[in-house]
Design an enzyme around this catalytic site. Structure first.
Site, short mmCIF file in Angstrom:
data_model
loop_
_atom_site.label_atom_id
_atom_site.label_comp_id
_atom_site.label_asym_id
_atom_site.label_seq_id
_atom_site.Cartn_x
_atom_site.Cartn_y
_atom_site.Cartn_z
N GLY A 10 1.00 -1.24 -0.50
CA GLY A 10 -0.57 0.00 0.06
C GLY A 10 0.56 1.12 -0.37
O GLY A 10 1.94 1.05 -0.38
N PHE A 11 0.32 2.16 -0.20
CA PHE A 11 0.89 3.38 0.00
C PHE A 11 2.17 4.00 1.35
O PHE A 11 3.04 4.27 0.75
CB PHE A 11 -0.37 4.35 0.47
CG PHE A 11 0.00 6.26 0.51
CD1 PHE A 11 0.93 6.30 0.26
CD2 PHE A 11 -0.56 6.88 1.64
CE1 PHE A 11 1.52 8.38 0.17
CE2 PHE A 11 0.20 8.33 1.20
CZ PHE A 11 1.21 8.81 1.41
N LEU A 77 1.15 -3.12 8.86
CA LEU A 77 0.19 -1.75 8.26
C LEU A 77 -1.13 -1.97 8.53
O LEU A 77 -1.96 -2.12 7.92
CB LEU A 77 0.86 -1.76 7.21
CG LEU A 77 2.73 -0.74 7.63
CD1 LEU A 77 2.63 -0.36 6.23
CD2 LEU A 77 2.33 0.45 8.57
N ALA A 78 -0.85 -3.66 8.14
CA ALA A 78 -2.70 -3.86 7.24
C ALA A 78 -3.84 -3.97 8.25
O ALA A 78 -3.60 -4.54 9.42
CB ALA A 78 -2.00 -6.18 6.77
N THR A 81 -9.20 0.77 6.43
CA THR A 81 -8.79 2.16 7.32
C THR A 81 -9.88 2.93 6.58
O THR A 81 -10.98 2.42 5.98
CB THR A 81 -7.53 2.72 6.70
OG1 THR A 81 -7.70 2.40 4.99
CG2 THR A 81 -6.29 2.31 6.64
N TYR A 185 -13.55 1.91 13.57
CA TYR A 185 -12.12 1.96 12.96
C TYR A 185 -11.04 2.54 14.02
O TYR A 185 -10.27 1.51 14.87
CB TYR A 185 -12.08 3.08 12.29
CG TYR A 185 -10.46 3.44 11.78
CD1 TYR A 185 -10.07 2.46 10.69
CD2 TYR A 185 -9.97 4.62 12.10
CE1 TYR A 185 -8.25 2.48 11.00
CE2 TYR A 185 -8.77 4.52 11.43
CZ TYR A 185 -7.56 3.99 10.83
OH TYR A 185 -6.39 3.83 11.02
#
Length: 377
Positions: A10-11, A77-78, A81, A185
């Site tokens: 990802g980013f 990081l997974a 979001t 979240y």
């Protein structure tokens, strides 16, 4: 020395991998290439041939067990979001964020995985704070609870003192602020963070819960309508479509540039002393949303109409700005990219990519409204 980055395609993960490769570390990425985030299921071209890739979901126990072999550092990081989507995709957010982290920690604890593990970093979020820190001129520092629909429907968006009703003044929120997540979240990120830090403390290794603020910069997804107002606004501006701003446009965020996020994360995972705990990662500066929209419209010389709608989303916060003194003192972290420069870098990059049509964004708004989570004042 092998570093595993979950969600590493990802980013943030891609930028991290590039930095680690440049420092001659061996990098392994595990990612499921979620269609909501990725336009296509492939790595950043600059990473191809330089990292080991495992295409799998974080909840896939067998795949994750293989990915953990020989790992000395983990950057986790997974995650799903986005605060708005989390308010109705509740099962999915808990399943990915909480259960995925549980699978990771269970493998580390019970299956003899990553026996040489020295450090684990989890991407937490400022969402764990909810509104965060404010001050009343009479009653001092407070941590407001969520704003009510009754007040916001009247256009009263600012948190007020619980004792006297006066408008509160925003303060930088430090790591000592209480957990008060106002979205599912935020709640899942709190659980992720606490679970990882508990594991690190129990095992006697370094553990960092990095409470990222609003991350932006070149490389972020332009197609995910549930996160990233810079991406959403830039898509709308390039198509001369209306840019709808919620509340009164004065709500603010602490935008932190991707290079600064990478710097803080690399400093954390490579920290040579002993540390287990949370750290804010931000710029320490609040920027209001209307200013963001105006800057983006100006950059593209757009004919978009900036509409301050008064609409509001349940689960949103009013403001946030991070106290970054702790990470500065511990790691020497000093954000280098101011918002004006970072925004230009992002918009320069976005200009090289086709604008995403507004159907996804409109769908996200409709989904919120249909569930009573998007309302008009």
């Amino acid at each position: 020395m092998t570093t595993l980055i979950t969600g590493g395609a990802g980013f943030i993960g891609s930028a991290l991998a590039l930095r680690l490769i440049a420092s001659e570390k061996k990098v392994r990425i595990l990612d499921n290439f979620s269609p909501q985030i990725h336009s296509k299921a492939e790595l950043n071209h600059a990473l191809k041939g330089h990292v080991e890739l495992v295409v799998a979901d974080i909840r896939d126990r067998d795949a994750l067990k293989g990915a953990l072999q020989g790992v000395t550092e983990i950057i986790h990081l997974a995650a799903e979001t986005g605060t708005g989507q989390s308010m109705y995709e509740i099962d999915r957010y808990f399943n990915v964020n909480v259960q995925g982290t549980a699978v990771l920690l269970d493998l580390l604890q019970n299956d003899q995985c990553a026996q040489s593990l020295k450090s684990i970093v989890v991407a937490s979020s400022r969402a764990v704070y909810g509104e965060g820190a404010y001050e009343c001129s009479i009653h001092g520092v407070q941590y407001p609870t969520e704003r009510t629909a009754e007040k916001m429907s009247q256009g009263a968006f600012d948190p007020v003192c619980a004792h006297c009703g006066l408008k509160l003044t925003l303060l930088p929120t430090s790591e000592s602020a209480p957990f008060m997540p106002m979205s599912f979240y935020g709640l899942t990120k709190q659980v992720q963070e606490q679970a990882v830090l508990l594991y690190a403390k129990t095992r006697g290794i370094n553990g960092f819960g990095l409470r990222y603020q609003n991350v932006y910069g070149p490389g972020q997804s332009l197609k995910n309508p549930y996160t990233g107002i810079l991406a959403v606004f830039s898509n709308l501006a390039r198509q001369n479509l209306d840019i709808d701003i919620y509340e009164d446009g004065l709500e603010s965020r602490d935008f932190v540039y991707i290079d600064d996020i990478v710097d803080a994360t690399v400093k954390s995972v490579s920290y040579a002393e002993n540390f287990v705990g949370p750290l804010n990662v931000g710029s320490g500066v609040a920027v209001d949303v209307r200013h963001v929209a105006e800057e983006i419209k100006s950059y593209f010389a757009s004919n978009s109409n900036i509409k301050v709608t008064g609409a509001y989303r349940m689960g949103d916060i009013r403001h946030n700005v991070a106290d970054i003194s702790q990470i500065s003192n511990l790691l020497g972290f000093d954000p280098q990219v101011q918002f004006k420069e970072g925004l230009k870098n992002f918009l320069d990059w976005a200009s090289e990519h086709e604008a995403v049509d507004g159907s996804g964004y409109l769908k996200s708004v409709t989904e919120l409204a249909s569930r009573g989570l998007m309302r008009n004042s």
